[in-house]
Design a protein around this motif. Structure first.
Motif, PDB file in Angstrom:
ATOM      1  N   UNK A 120      57.253 -89.635 -68.678  1.00 47.30           N
ATOM      2  CA  UNK A 120      57.702 -90.917 -69.213  1.00 47.30           C
ATOM      3  C   UNK A 120      56.653 -91.956 -68.870  1.00 47.30           C
ATOM      4  N   UNK A 121      56.044 -92.519 -69.886  1.00 48.30           N
ATOM      5  CA  UNK A 121      55.031 -93.559 -69.734  1.00 48.30           C
ATOM      6  C   UNK A 121      55.335 -94.664 -70.733  1.00 48.30           C
ATOM      7  N   UNK A 122      54.756 -95.814 -70.534  1.00 43.50           N
ATOM      8  CA  UNK A 122      54.917 -96.918 -71.481  1.00 43.50           C
ATOM      9  C   UNK A 122      53.886 -96.812 -72.598  1.00 43.50           C
ATOM     10  N   UNK A 123      53.682 -95.606 -73.086  1.00 45.98           N
ATOM     11  CA  UNK A 123      52.721 -95.348 -74.160  1.00 45.98           C
ATOM     12  C   UNK A 123      53.177 -94.111 -74.913  1.00 45.98           C
ATOM     13  N   UNK A 124      52.669 -93.950 -76.102  1.00 41.27           N
ATOM     14  CA  UNK A 124      52.930 -92.754 -76.911  1.00 41.27           C
ATOM     15  C   UNK A 124      51.596 -92.179 -77.343  1.00 41.27           C
ATOM     16  N   UNK A 125      51.506 -90.876 -77.371  1.00 40.13           N
ATOM     17  CA  UNK A 125      50.308 -90.217 -77.855  1.00 40.13           C
ATOM     18  C   UNK A 125      50.180 -90.460 -79.354  1.00 40.13           C
ATOM     19  N   UNK A 126      48.968 -90.650 -79.823  1.00 36.33           N
ATOM     20  CA  UNK A 126      48.760 -90.910 -81.250  1.00 36.33           C
ATOM     21  C   UNK A 126      48.308 -89.657 -82.000  1.00 36.33           C
ATOM     22  N   UNK A 127      48.297 -88.519 -81.325  1.00 35.73           N
ATOM     23  CA  UNK A 127      47.928 -87.268 -81.984  1.00 35.73           C
ATOM     24  C   UNK A 127      48.997 -86.865 -83.003  1.00 35.73           C
ATOM     25  N   UNK A 128      48.626 -86.024 -83.950  1.00 34.54           N
ATOM     26  CA  UNK A 128      49.645 -85.488 -84.868  1.00 34.54           C
ATOM     27  C   UNK A 128      50.652 -84.632 -84.090  1.00 34.54           C
ATOM     28  N   UNK A 129      51.858 -84.538 -84.605  1.00 28.09           N
ATOM     29  CA  UNK A 129      52.909 -83.743 -83.951  1.00 28.09           C
ATOM     30  C   UNK A 129      52.705 -82.264 -84.270  1.00 28.09           C
ATOM     31  N   UNK A 130      51.775 -81.656 -83.538  1.00 26.52           N
ATOM     32  CA  UNK A 130      51.430 -80.245 -83.740  1.00 26.52           C
ATOM     33  C   UNK A 130      51.388 -79.505 -82.413  1.00 26.52           C
TER      34      UNK A 130
ATOM     35  N   UNK B  38      63.428 -84.649 -76.929  1.00 27.10           N
ATOM     36  CA  UNK B  38      63.295 -85.415 -75.701  1.00 27.10           C
ATOM     37  C   UNK B  38      62.639 -86.752 -76.020  1.00 27.10           C
ATOM     38  N   UNK B  39      63.425 -87.723 -76.410  1.00 29.45           N
ATOM     39  CA  UNK B  39      62.884 -88.996 -76.880  1.00 29.45           C
ATOM     40  C   UNK B  39      62.237 -89.834 -75.774  1.00 29.45           C
ATOM     41  N   UNK B  40      62.524 -89.559 -74.516  1.00 29.04           N
ATOM     42  CA  UNK B  40      61.929 -90.312 -73.412  1.00 29.04           C
ATOM     43  C   UNK B  40      60.513 -89.851 -73.087  1.00 29.04           C
ATOM     44  N   UNK B  41      60.086 -88.735 -73.648  1.00 25.69           N
ATOM     45  CA  UNK B  41      58.768 -88.188 -73.326  1.00 25.69           C
ATOM     46  C   UNK B  41      57.672 -88.916 -74.112  1.00 25.69           C
ATOM     47  N   UNK B  42      56.596 -89.271 -73.426  1.00 28.26           N
ATOM     48  CA  UNK B  42      55.473 -89.972 -74.058  1.00 28.26           C
ATOM     49  C   UNK B  42      54.768 -89.108 -75.095  1.00 28.26           C
ATOM     50  N   UNK B  43      54.946 -87.794 -75.027  1.00 31.77           N
ATOM     51  CA  UNK B  43      54.327 -86.895 -75.996  1.00 31.77           C
ATOM     52  C   UNK B  43      55.192 -86.663 -77.225  1.00 31.77           C
ATOM     53  N   UNK B  44      56.389 -87.247 -77.273  1.00 38.05           N
ATOM     54  CA  UNK B  44      57.245 -87.063 -78.439  1.00 38.05           C
ATOM     55  C   UNK B  44      57.163 -88.306 -79.313  1.00 38.05           C
ATOM     56  N   UNK B  45      56.562 -88.152 -80.476  1.00 38.18           N
ATOM     57  CA  UNK B  45      56.460 -89.227 -81.454  1.00 38.18           C
ATOM     58  C   UNK B  45      56.691 -88.607 -82.826  1.00 38.18           C
ATOM     59  N   UNK B  46      57.956 -88.322 -83.118  1.00 41.17           N
ATOM     60  CA  UNK B  46      58.293 -87.608 -84.344  1.00 41.17           C
ATOM     61  C   UNK B  46      58.017 -86.122 -84.231  1.00 41.17           C
ATOM     62  N   UNK B  47      57.903 -85.620 -83.025  1.00 41.11           N
ATOM     63  CA  UNK B  47      57.575 -84.232 -82.711  1.00 41.11           C
ATOM     64  C   UNK B  47      56.639 -84.226 -81.521  1.00 41.11           C
ATOM     65  N   UNK B  48      56.356 -83.052 -80.999  1.00 48.11           N
ATOM     66  CA  UNK B  48      55.511 -82.944 -79.806  1.00 48.11           C
ATOM     67  C   UNK B  48      54.050 -83.174 -80.176  1.00 48.11           C
TER      68      UNK B  48
END
Length: 90
Positions: A42-52, A12-22
């Motif tokens: 969907x936000x104009x930001x991405x979470x910077x947490x690891x995809x775990x 789901x590439x439109x999700x703000x929590x997806x940045x190379x994984x959840x």
């Protein structure tokens, strides 16, 4: 003690929590007609947490993998339309 189900992949590439994984700490599998990711946003930001990401709760009582509101699968996949690909009616 139960272990949380891992999110093996999320397309789901439109999700703000997806940045190379959840990148959400935990998602909720919810939905009324489909087993959908209730954490999708969907936000104009991405979470910077690891995809775990993990499944924190499952509202789909009819799913074969739901025990006491927890997913018992080893891992799940979230599809491009934010649905749980491992959802299976018991």
């Amino acid at each position: 003690m139960a272990t949380a189900t891992k999110i093996a992949s999320c397309s789901t590439t439109a999700c703000a929590f997806n940045d190379g994984g959840c990148t959400a700490l935990a998602i909720t599998v919810a939905g009324t007609d489909t087993a959908a990711c209730g954490t999708f946003t969907t936000l104009d930001a991405r979470s910077s947490r690891p995809a775990e990401g993990q499944v924190g709760a499952c509202h789909r009582l009819e799913c074969a993998h739901n025990t006491d509101l927890m997913c018992t699968n080893e891992a799940i996949e979230v599809t491009g339309d934010a649905n749980c690909a491992n959802y299976e009616v018991a």
